[in-house]
Design an enzyme around this catalytic site. Structure first.
Site, PDB file in Angstrom:
ATOM      1  N   ASN A   1      56.744  28.753 -76.101  1.00 22.57           N
ATOM      2  CA  ASN A   1      55.694  27.781 -75.841  1.00 22.57           C
ATOM      3  C   ASN A   1      56.024  26.829 -74.698  1.00 22.57           C
ATOM      4  O   ASN A   1      55.124  26.226 -74.118  1.00 22.57           O
ATOM      5  CB  ASN A   1      55.443  26.994 -77.146  1.00 22.57           C
TER       6      ASN A   1
ATOM      7  N   TYR B   1      50.374  27.495 -61.882  1.00 21.67           N
ATOM      8  CA  TYR B   1      50.143  27.448 -63.321  1.00 21.67           C
ATOM      9  C   TYR B   1      49.243  28.609 -63.744  1.00 21.67           C
ATOM     10  O   TYR B   1      49.530  29.333 -64.706  1.00 21.67           O
ATOM     11  CB  TYR B   1      49.516  26.113 -63.708  1.00 21.67           C
TER      12      TYR B   1
ATOM     13  N   LYS C   1      50.300  31.771 -66.143  1.00 22.30           N
ATOM     14  CA  LYS C   1      49.630  32.002 -67.416  1.00 22.30           C
ATOM     15  C   LYS C   1      48.942  33.365 -67.450  1.00 22.30           C
ATOM     16  O   LYS C   1      48.876  34.010 -68.505  1.00 22.30           O
ATOM     17  CB  LYS C   1      48.641  30.869 -67.701  1.00 22.30           C
TER      18      LYS C   1
ATOM     19  N   ILE D   1      43.922  20.710 -75.348  1.00 24.23           N
ATOM     20  CA  ILE D   1      44.297  20.325 -76.705  1.00 24.23           C
ATOM     21  C   ILE D   1      44.660  18.832 -76.714  1.00 24.23           C
ATOM     22  O   ILE D   1      45.255  18.314 -75.765  1.00 24.23           O
ATOM     23  CB  ILE D   1      45.490  21.163 -77.199  1.00 24.23           C
TER      24      ILE D   1
ATOM     25  N   THR E   1      46.859  16.521 -77.196  1.00 26.67           N
ATOM     26  CA  THR E   1      48.305  16.316 -77.298  1.00 26.67           C
ATOM     27  C   THR E   1      48.663  14.935 -76.748  1.00 26.67           C
ATOM     28  O   THR E   1      47.834  14.268 -76.112  1.00 26.67           O
ATOM     29  CB  THR E   1      49.059  17.383 -76.493  1.00 26.67           C
TER      30      THR E   1
END
Length: 250
Positions: A90, A157, A161, A190, A192
């Site tokens: 992760n 990024y 991914k 998300i 976070t």
């Protein structure tokens, strides 16, 4: 509650956010959990909250972009718990946002690719022999909604991914007959701690990108990851699972 009693799990990026939520769910299901993060103090804090006596957790400082650190992480897992059955890769970083590719700093490109994609490769390279020695198991690699759609200005990024999905599928094929399953998960935005640091208007704008009109919760992603690691998902391998409130369905 999914059952993971007797299992040993590694979760990278476990010091906060998605990694912390995933580690918590696995621990609550009975697994012994190695919490790996570049910030060891965060892992120590999470381990202390979950397991004050430290019998079933192991916090480790690990930079996944360094293959020697990853090798040491897996070796420490085997030395402490004498097995490895589950892995959640992760850990990841983002680079500057809204930066055209021709203006992107080369060192930053290399750092993002080395951490986000190279880190997943290093983890699986050393986890797979340990999984085989333990009789098999399951791996979940953390991609992103940006793993199947483009985001302008975030080329490394997005590339990393996307790469995680292809890498996961290839490894799943290689080890499908050896009792190792490999899948990838693609969260949208998300809620976070990092997202909560944003100004409210940016926070709201990110929420509005999802047709469901809200950000995802770390625990929602954690439950999907836990299912994919569990025996209930025993016929699922080589697949990508979006959890993005409809973001990539448009």
């Amino acid at each position: 509650m999914l059952e993971f009693s007797g299992k040993v799990a590694i979760v990278t990026g476990a010091g906060s956010g998605l990694g912390e939520a995933i580690a918590t769910i696995l621990y609550q299901g009975g697994a012994s959990v190695v919490l790996a993060d570049i910030d060891q103090q965060r892992c120590i804090d999470v381990a202390g909250r979950l397991d004050p006596e430290g019998a079933h957790t192991l916090p480790l400082q690990t930079d996944v972009s360094d293959h020697r650190a990853v090798e040491a992480m897996v070796a420490a897992t085997m030395a402490r718990f004498d097995g490895l059955h589950l892995a959640v890769n992760n850990a990841g970083i983002t680079g500057p946002r809204e930066t055209p590719t021709a203006e992107y700093d080369i060192e930053t490109w290399q750092r993002v690719i080395a951490t986000d994609l190279g880190g997943v490769f290093f983890c699986m390279k050393y986890q797979i022999p340990a999984l085989l020695a333990s009789g098999g198991g399951a791996i979940v690699n953390m991609s992103s909604a940006a793993g199947i759609v483009a985001v302008a200005g975030e080329a490394p990024y997005v590339a990393a991914k996307h790469g995680i999905i292809g890498l996961s599928k290839s490894v799943a094929l290689e080890y499908a007959g050896r009792n190792i399953r490999v899948n990838a998960v693609g969260p949208g935005f998300i809620d976070t701690p990092e997202i909560r640091k944003l100004p409210q208007e940016e926070h709201d704008a990110l929420a509005a990108l999802h047709p469901m009109g809200r950000l995802g919760q770390a625990e929602e992603v954690g439950q999907l990851v836990a299912y994919l690691l569990s025996e209930q998902a025993s016929f699922i391998t080589g697949s990508f699972h979006s959890i993005d409130g409809g973001y990539t369905a448009r």
